[in-house]
Design a protein around this motif. Sequence first.
Motif, PDB file in Angstrom:
ATOM      1  N   TYR A  10       0.841  -1.199   0.000  1.00  0.00           N
ATOM      2  CA  TYR A  10       0.000   0.000   0.000  1.00  0.00           C
ATOM      3  C   TYR A  10       0.878   1.252   0.000  1.00  0.00           C
ATOM      4  O   TYR A  10       0.601   2.224  -0.723  1.00  0.00           O
ATOM      5  N   ARG A  11       1.918   1.241   0.785  1.00  0.00           N
ATOM      6  CA  ARG A  11       2.823   2.397   0.837  1.00  0.00           C
ATOM      7  C   ARG A  11       3.433   2.652  -0.539  1.00  0.00           C
ATOM      8  O   ARG A  11       3.477   3.799  -1.012  1.00  0.00           O
ATOM      9  N   ILE A  70       0.625   3.764  -3.214  1.00  0.00           N
ATOM     10  CA  ILE A  70       0.148   5.142  -2.992  1.00  0.00           C
ATOM     11  C   ILE A  70       1.188   6.139  -3.458  1.00  0.00           C
ATOM     12  O   ILE A  70       0.863   7.132  -4.138  1.00  0.00           O
ATOM     13  N   LYS A  71       2.460   5.893  -3.128  1.00  0.00           N
ATOM     14  CA  LYS A  71       3.533   6.797  -3.547  1.00  0.00           C
ATOM     15  C   LYS A  71       3.582   6.907  -5.066  1.00  0.00           C
ATOM     16  O   LYS A  71       3.782   7.993  -5.624  1.00  0.00           O
ATOM     17  N   VAL A  96      -0.102   8.613  -6.806  1.00  0.00           N
ATOM     18  CA  VAL A  96      -0.485  10.030  -6.735  1.00  0.00           C
ATOM     19  C   VAL A  96       0.024  10.829  -7.928  1.00  0.00           C
ATOM     20  O   VAL A  96      -0.557  11.863  -8.293  1.00  0.00           O
ATOM     21  N   LEU A 104      -8.375   6.231  -6.431  1.00  0.00           N
ATOM     22  CA  LEU A 104      -7.530   5.104  -6.064  1.00  0.00           C
ATOM     23  C   LEU A 104      -8.336   4.225  -5.116  1.00  0.00           C
ATOM     24  O   LEU A 104      -8.824   4.691  -4.092  1.00  0.00           O
ATOM     25  N   MET A 142      -3.361   7.135   2.822  1.00  0.00           N
ATOM     26  CA  MET A 142      -3.929   7.916   1.722  1.00  0.00           C
ATOM     27  C   MET A 142      -4.032   9.394   2.094  1.00  0.00           C
ATOM     28  O   MET A 142      -3.713  10.273   1.274  1.00  0.00           O
ATOM     29  N   ALA A 190      -0.812  11.219   1.873  1.00  0.00           N
ATOM     30  CA  ALA A 190      -0.425  11.510   0.487  1.00  0.00           C
ATOM     31  C   ALA A 190      -1.283  12.606  -0.130  1.00  0.00           C
ATOM     32  O   ALA A 190      -1.220  12.831  -1.337  1.00  0.00           O
ATOM     33  N   LEU A 250      -4.453  12.728  -0.556  1.00  0.00           N
ATOM     34  CA  LEU A 250      -5.659  12.290  -1.249  1.00  0.00           C
ATOM     35  C   LEU A 250      -6.872  12.683  -0.414  1.00  0.00           C
ATOM     36  O   LEU A 250      -6.807  12.779   0.817  1.00  0.00           O
ATOM     37  N   VAL A 269     -11.374  10.202   1.490  1.00  0.00           N
ATOM     38  CA  VAL A 269     -10.945   8.863   1.882  1.00  0.00           C
ATOM     39  C   VAL A 269     -12.084   8.172   2.630  1.00  0.00           C
ATOM     40  O   VAL A 269     -12.610   8.697   3.608  1.00  0.00           O
TER      41      VAL A 269
END
Length: 288
Positions: free
Chosen positions: A221-222, A225-226, A229, A238, A254, A257, A259, A262
């Motif tokens: 997930y890390r 997400i990186k 974006v 996402l 999230m 980042a 976003l 959520v």
Amino acid sequence: MTAAGTGSALVREATRRLQNAGVPDAARDARHLFSFATGVDSSRLTLTLPEMVCDDVAAIFDALIVRRIAREPVSHLTGRRAFYGREFKVTADVLDPRPDTETLVEVALRSNFTKMIDLGTGSGCILVTLLAEVPQSIGFGTDLSGAALDVARENAETHGVLDRATFVCADWMESTKGSFDLIVSNPPYIAVDEMVGLSPEVANWEPHMALTDGADGLTHYRTIIKQAVSHLMPDGRLIFEIGPTQGHAVADLMRAAQLQHVTVIPDIDGRDRVVSAQMIGFKPERRA
């Protein structure tokens, strides 16, 4: 050609053997495998069970039951699994499509999209389903497993979306170019210390690289997400499938980042299953 007995008798005996071996849902599996062995549609099975079964078919059925007693998944025995109203090819190279993942599909379909990417596509069940449900869309599927991508391509061809699907052997979005209004993924999210609790069907037969990150379950997930974006269009979404205890952690990643919107969404059993977020009004600058 001699007869081995009636279908009813064979299914009863198979059910008993499966139950003795501790196989869950033994009666259901026995009927499903008998239907597969005989080539009789499950909707007609009750009508044909009283009929005598020849030795050859009985031998095929017996071999399937032996493999099921060894806890080989039914989908591996039949090579097929139903998902969102369609049949998908399944092999030992891909995760078995699960009803839980249909929640992700339903969330993705709440808003329109034209260009999507499915990260870690596996059997392609998510990508193919979404393309089939949204005919004006195009999509990409990435996976590190070439064998999995072969299965996904075949499923895309079966369901008439291969002309709108592109498959790439890649580590998530590595080397991906362009932007998307929908990014989806069901990444390996089982923590390494949770692997011992998996059923034999999963632990012994499904690809471990698709199950766990070998760490806390949040590694991918890390990474995604990186990467994501900088590939989301304004207002792009996402959407992740998650384990039932990971909702808050993934949601926090999230938000960190930048976003927006959520949301943690439960599955039909009320367990956290999907996290969705959106890129609103801006895109972070990509670093060289």
